[in-house]
Design an enzyme around this catalytic site. Structure first.
Site, PDB file in Angstrom:
ATOM      1  N   SER A   1       0.766  -1.196  -0.009  1.00 38.09           N
ATOM      2  CA  SER A   1      -0.015   0.001  -0.024  1.00 38.09           C
ATOM      3  C   SER A   1       0.893   1.268  -0.015  1.00 38.09           C
ATOM      4  O   SER A   1       0.116   2.356  -0.189  1.00 38.09           O
ATOM      5  CB  SER A   1      -1.031   0.074   1.057  1.00 38.09           C
ATOM      6  OG  SER A   1      -0.220   0.260   2.395  1.00 38.09           O
TER       7      SER A   1
ATOM      8  N   THR B   1      -2.403  -6.431  -0.985  1.00 38.65           N
ATOM      9  CA  THR B   1      -3.058  -5.616   0.090  1.00 38.65           C
ATOM     10  C   THR B   1      -4.526  -5.827  -0.270  1.00 38.65           C
ATOM     11  O   THR B   1      -4.942  -5.958  -1.454  1.00 38.65           O
ATOM     12  CB  THR B   1      -2.626  -4.351   0.116  1.00 38.65           C
ATOM     13  OG1 THR B   1      -3.035  -3.566  -1.193  1.00 38.65           O
ATOM     14  CG2 THR B   1      -1.229  -3.947   0.387  1.00 38.65           C
TER      15      THR B   1
ATOM     16  N   ASP C   1     -23.521  -0.483   6.697  1.00 42.19           N
ATOM     17  CA  ASP C   1     -22.613  -0.364   5.342  1.00 42.19           C
ATOM     18  C   ASP C   1     -23.698  -0.213   4.203  1.00 42.19           C
ATOM     19  O   ASP C   1     -24.345  -1.144   3.598  1.00 42.19           O
ATOM     20  CB  ASP C   1     -21.859  -1.992   5.087  1.00 42.19           C
ATOM     21  CG  ASP C   1     -21.122  -1.964   3.565  1.00 42.19           C
ATOM     22  OD1 ASP C   1     -20.191  -2.618   3.793  1.00 42.19           O
ATOM     23  OD2 ASP C   1     -21.242  -1.303   2.773  1.00 42.19           O
TER      24      ASP C   1
ATOM     25  N   THR D   1     -13.772   0.494   6.621  1.00 38.44           N
ATOM     26  CA  THR D   1     -14.085   0.820   5.328  1.00 38.44           C
ATOM     27  C   THR D   1     -12.739   1.231   4.535  1.00 38.44           C
ATOM     28  O   THR D   1     -11.572   1.418   4.886  1.00 38.44           O
ATOM     29  CB  THR D   1     -14.864   2.137   5.270  1.00 38.44           C
ATOM     30  OG1 THR D   1     -14.143   3.187   5.792  1.00 38.44           O
ATOM     31  CG2 THR D   1     -16.016   1.880   6.191  1.00 38.44           C
TER      32      THR D   1
ATOM     33  N   ARG E   1      -8.135   3.109   7.300  1.00 38.36           N
ATOM     34  CA  ARG E   1      -7.287   4.165   6.672  1.00 38.36           C
ATOM     35  C   ARG E   1      -7.377   5.263   7.687  1.00 38.36           C
ATOM     36  O   ARG E   1      -8.296   5.593   8.096  1.00 38.36           O
ATOM     37  CB  ARG E   1      -7.644   4.413   5.369  1.00 38.36           C
ATOM     38  CG  ARG E   1      -7.205   3.255   4.387  1.00 38.36           C
ATOM     39  CD  ARG E   1      -5.836   3.251   4.134  1.00 38.36           C
ATOM     40  NE  ARG E   1      -5.213   2.296   3.125  1.00 38.36           N
ATOM     41  CZ  ARG E   1      -5.075   1.000   3.218  1.00 38.36           C
ATOM     42  NH1 ARG E   1      -5.057   0.565   4.631  1.00 38.36           N
ATOM     43  NH2 ARG E   1      -4.886  -0.017   2.340  1.00 38.36           N
TER      44      ARG E   1
ATOM     45  N   ASP F   1      -4.426   2.265  14.514  1.00 38.90           N
ATOM     46  CA  ASP F   1      -3.562   1.579  13.874  1.00 38.90           C
ATOM     47  C   ASP F   1      -2.796   2.286  12.530  1.00 38.90           C
ATOM     48  O   ASP F   1      -2.012   1.999  11.952  1.00 38.90           O
ATOM     49  CB  ASP F   1      -4.202   0.116  13.350  1.00 38.90           C
ATOM     50  CG  ASP F   1      -3.069  -0.869  12.739  1.00 38.90           C
ATOM     51  OD1 ASP F   1      -3.064  -0.960  11.467  1.00 38.90           O
ATOM     52  OD2 ASP F   1      -1.796  -0.838  13.202  1.00 38.90           O
TER      53      ASP F   1
ATOM     54  N   GLU G   1       0.441   9.462   8.163  1.00 37.75           N
ATOM     55  CA  GLU G   1       1.303   8.182   8.082  1.00 37.75           C
ATOM     56  C   GLU G   1       2.268   8.224   6.936  1.00 37.75           C
ATOM     57  O   GLU G   1       1.860   8.485   5.981  1.00 37.75           O
ATOM     58  CB  GLU G   1       0.773   6.786   8.632  1.00 37.75           C
ATOM     59  CG  GLU G   1       0.132   6.053   7.463  1.00 37.75           C
ATOM     60  CD  GLU G   1      -0.504   4.780   7.843  1.00 37.75           C
ATOM     61  OE1 GLU G   1      -0.039   3.898   7.158  1.00 37.75           O
ATOM     62  OE2 GLU G   1      -1.498   4.753   8.692  1.00 37.75           O
TER      63      GLU G   1
ATOM     64  N   HIS H   1       0.172   0.717  11.728  1.00 37.01           N
ATOM     65  CA  HIS H   1      -0.473   0.095  10.433  1.00 37.01           C
ATOM     66  C   HIS H   1       0.056  -1.237  10.269  1.00 37.01           C
ATOM     67  O   HIS H   1       0.330  -1.799   9.328  1.00 37.01           O
ATOM     68  CB  HIS H   1      -0.144   0.963   9.042  1.00 37.01           C
ATOM     69  CG  HIS H   1      -1.050   0.932   8.026  1.00 37.01           C
ATOM     70  ND1 HIS H   1      -1.306   1.574   7.047  1.00 37.01           N
ATOM     71  CD2 HIS H   1      -1.804  -0.296   7.710  1.00 37.01           C
ATOM     72  CE1 HIS H   1      -2.349   0.975   6.196  1.00 37.01           C
ATOM     73  NE2 HIS H   1      -2.292   0.076   6.507  1.00 37.01           N
TER      74      HIS H   1
ATOM     75  N   GLY I   1      -3.055  -5.784  10.155  1.00 41.79           N
ATOM     76  CA  GLY I   1      -3.175  -6.866   9.145  1.00 41.79           C
ATOM     77  C   GLY I   1      -1.931  -7.544   8.785  1.00 41.79           C
ATOM     78  O   GLY I   1      -1.654  -8.220   7.467  1.00 41.79           O
ATOM     79  N   TYR I   2      -1.069  -7.397   9.675  1.00 40.05           N
ATOM     80  CA  TYR I   2       0.349  -7.659   9.534  1.00 40.05           C
ATOM     81  C   TYR I   2       0.724  -9.148   9.760  1.00 40.05           C
ATOM     82  O   TYR I   2       2.087  -9.681   9.810  1.00 40.05           O
ATOM     83  CB  TYR I   2       1.588  -6.904   9.847  1.00 40.05           C
ATOM     84  CG  TYR I   2       2.079  -6.060   8.840  1.00 40.05           C
ATOM     85  CD1 TYR I   2       1.349  -5.502   7.990  1.00 40.05           C
ATOM     86  CD2 TYR I   2       3.277  -5.682   8.933  1.00 40.05           C
ATOM     87  CE1 TYR I   2       2.202  -4.799   6.662  1.00 40.05           C
ATOM     88  CE2 TYR I   2       3.930  -4.637   7.793  1.00 40.05           C
ATOM     89  CZ  TYR I   2       3.166  -4.325   6.761  1.00 40.05           C
ATOM     90  OH  TYR I   2       3.964  -3.785   5.989  1.00 40.05           O
TER      91      TYR I   2
END
Ligand SMILES: NC(=O)C1=CN([C@@H]2O[C@H](COP(=O)(O)OP(=O)(O)OC[C@H]3O[C@@H](n4cnc5c(N)ncnc54)[C@H](O)[C@@H]3O)[C@@H](O)[C@H]2O)C=CC1
Ligand SMILES: O=C(O)C(=O)[C@H](O)COP(=O)(O)O
Length: 391
Positions: free
Chosen positions: A45, A67, A147, A176, A209, A238, A243, A260, A263-264
């Site tokens: 990303s 990603t 949503d 989102t 984000r 996160d 950033e 961030h 999801g790592y």
């Protein structure tokens, strides 16, 4: 064939070297010159794929991002250039959901509440939001989904308005994309008005984000919470608006802050790389196919034994065995404070933490051995690998 990959894409070197000459570079600083003579570009990303970047891409025919998010890629531009694009939707949904669960379990211990007494508002019911809901179902924890796009598409699940989430949920978690156009833009979706309307003692989590949350408004709301002039509010970030730069005045106001990395997990990264690799192989019409599971090392804690019916305390221990958000929070705060007001040092530290991230696993990497009567089916639904034993 020349394939340019982000150096921070695990397993990419070994996979893509089967197909051509691989060049690995830092994704955040790629330039147009790096794309000269490149046939395929594999990114994460931090690489903004726009007109400037592909200005000299004389041979580029494929771009893949390992990603879930795709906001860093101008897909319309690639389409007009006849460049094929692929992403890795859902590759890291498990990691993000487990990040949220860890944050809530640790906050529950710190603030002396049970997660069973909380109602979770999930904004964004795509791969991450849906998987998180599945985990909450496994635990019997109440949640509401918001949503409007899925709702408009005819998704039959129960969706609620943001107003209802604000009225009924004391945890709000955003999942989102970052969008600035369309009927439901997400930029500053969580702004000063939203924050003011949140429940007292509410928790906000942003692992989507950075710009989904107005960070200045959040800072003011958290400061008001600290000095008693506003509702008590807890926030976990996160992702940050600027950033790899982070507002050092916001940092101490956050319950948990991480670079961030929600999801790592290793599984998520392996899935991301193999999804892009497999899409590229289909594009090349060759018969290579990679499985993420073939790439993963054995988990350091392969099995635990439950000697009794699990409860919230033992669930907390199990979850912590796999991931405790405080581990990343502690390192992040230390590195950001060490960088101080030097933006270059801060950006370097932010990216180094992500490049050198530890081999975090998912619940599925842990085997839980237990008697059937210990209600282990809910642990299996949560993602743990469960084996039944007789004693
Ligand atoms: N912090 C991290 O490590 C990670 C962050 N992400 C971020 O989280 C986002 C969500 O991830 P996924 O669930 O995999 O993506 P996804 O595309 O599967 O789901 C996103 C959902 O958000 C919904 N949505 C869009 N605008 C909305 C709005 N205004 N209000 C409510 N819902 C809205 C969409 O309809 C969709 O269902 C990604 O776009 C990415 O930016 C994803 C993975 C890891
Ligand atoms: O998949 C996404 O979307 C994410 O936010 C990933 O965590 C991004 O990781 P990097 O591509 O920034 O390494």
């Amino acid at each position: 064939m020349k394939i340019l990959i982000d150096e921070n894409m695990p397993y990419a070197q070994e996979l893509f070297s089967q197909l051509g000459d691989v060049i690995a570079k830092p994704g955040r600083t790629l330039t147009a010159d790096d794309l000269v003579g490149i046939d395929a570009l594999m990114i994460r990303s931090v690489t903004k794929v726009n007109a400037d970047l592909i200005a000299k891409a004389d041979k580029l025919k494929f771009v893949g991002t390992a990603t879930a998010g795709q906001d860093h890629v101008d897909q319309d531009l690639l389409a007009t250039k006849g460049i094929t694009f692929t992403a890795a939707p859902g590759c890291n949904k498990v990691g993000v959901a487990e990040y949220v669960l860890s944050s809530l379990m640790v906050l529950g211990q710190q603030q002396d509440f049970s997660i069973y007494d909380r109602t979770i508002g999930i904004i964004g019911a795509g791969n991450v939001g849906t998987y998180l809901a599945k985990c909450l179902d496994a635990l019997g924890i109440r949640y509401l989904l918001n949503d409007p796009l899925k709702q408009a598409e005819g998704d039959k699940r129960q969706f609620d308005s943001l107003e209802r989430l604000l009225a009924e949920c004391d945890v709000i978690t955003a999942h989102t994309p970052i969008t600035r156009g369309g009927e439901y833009p997400t930029h500053h979706l969580i702004d000063a008005n939203f924050l003011a309307a949140m429940q007292p003692n509410a928790i906000l989590i942003n692992a989507a984000r950075g710009p989904v949350v107005d960070n200045q408004a959040l800072k003011q709301a958290l400061q008001a919470s600290v000095d008693g002039s506003g509702k008590t509010l807890t926030a976990v970030l996160d992702v940050f608006e600027q950033e790899p730069l982070v507002d050092l005045a916001l940092l101490p106001l956050l319950a948990f802050a991480t670079p961030h990395v929600a999801g790592y997990g290793l599984e998520g990264k392996a899935r991301g790389t193999t999804m892009v690799f497999n899409s590229f192989c289909q594009f090349l019409n060759n018969d290579h196919h990679a499985l993420a599971s073939d790439l993963l090392p054995i988990a350091p804690i392969p099995q635990v034994q439950l000697s009794r019916q699990w409860d919230e305390a033992s669930l907390f221990s199990l979850i912590q065995l796999v991931y405790d958000v405080r581990k990343d929070d502690g390192i992040f705060r230390r590195e950001m404070l060490a960088a101080g007001d030097d933006n270059s040092k801060m950006a370097t530290a932010f990216d180094l933490m992500r490049k050198n991230y530890w081999d975090r696993r998912e619940y599925s990497a842990i085997t839980v051995a237990a008697k059937a009567e210990f209600a282990v089916e809910s642990l299996a639904k949560l993602g743990f690998t469960v084996v039944e034993v007789t004693q």
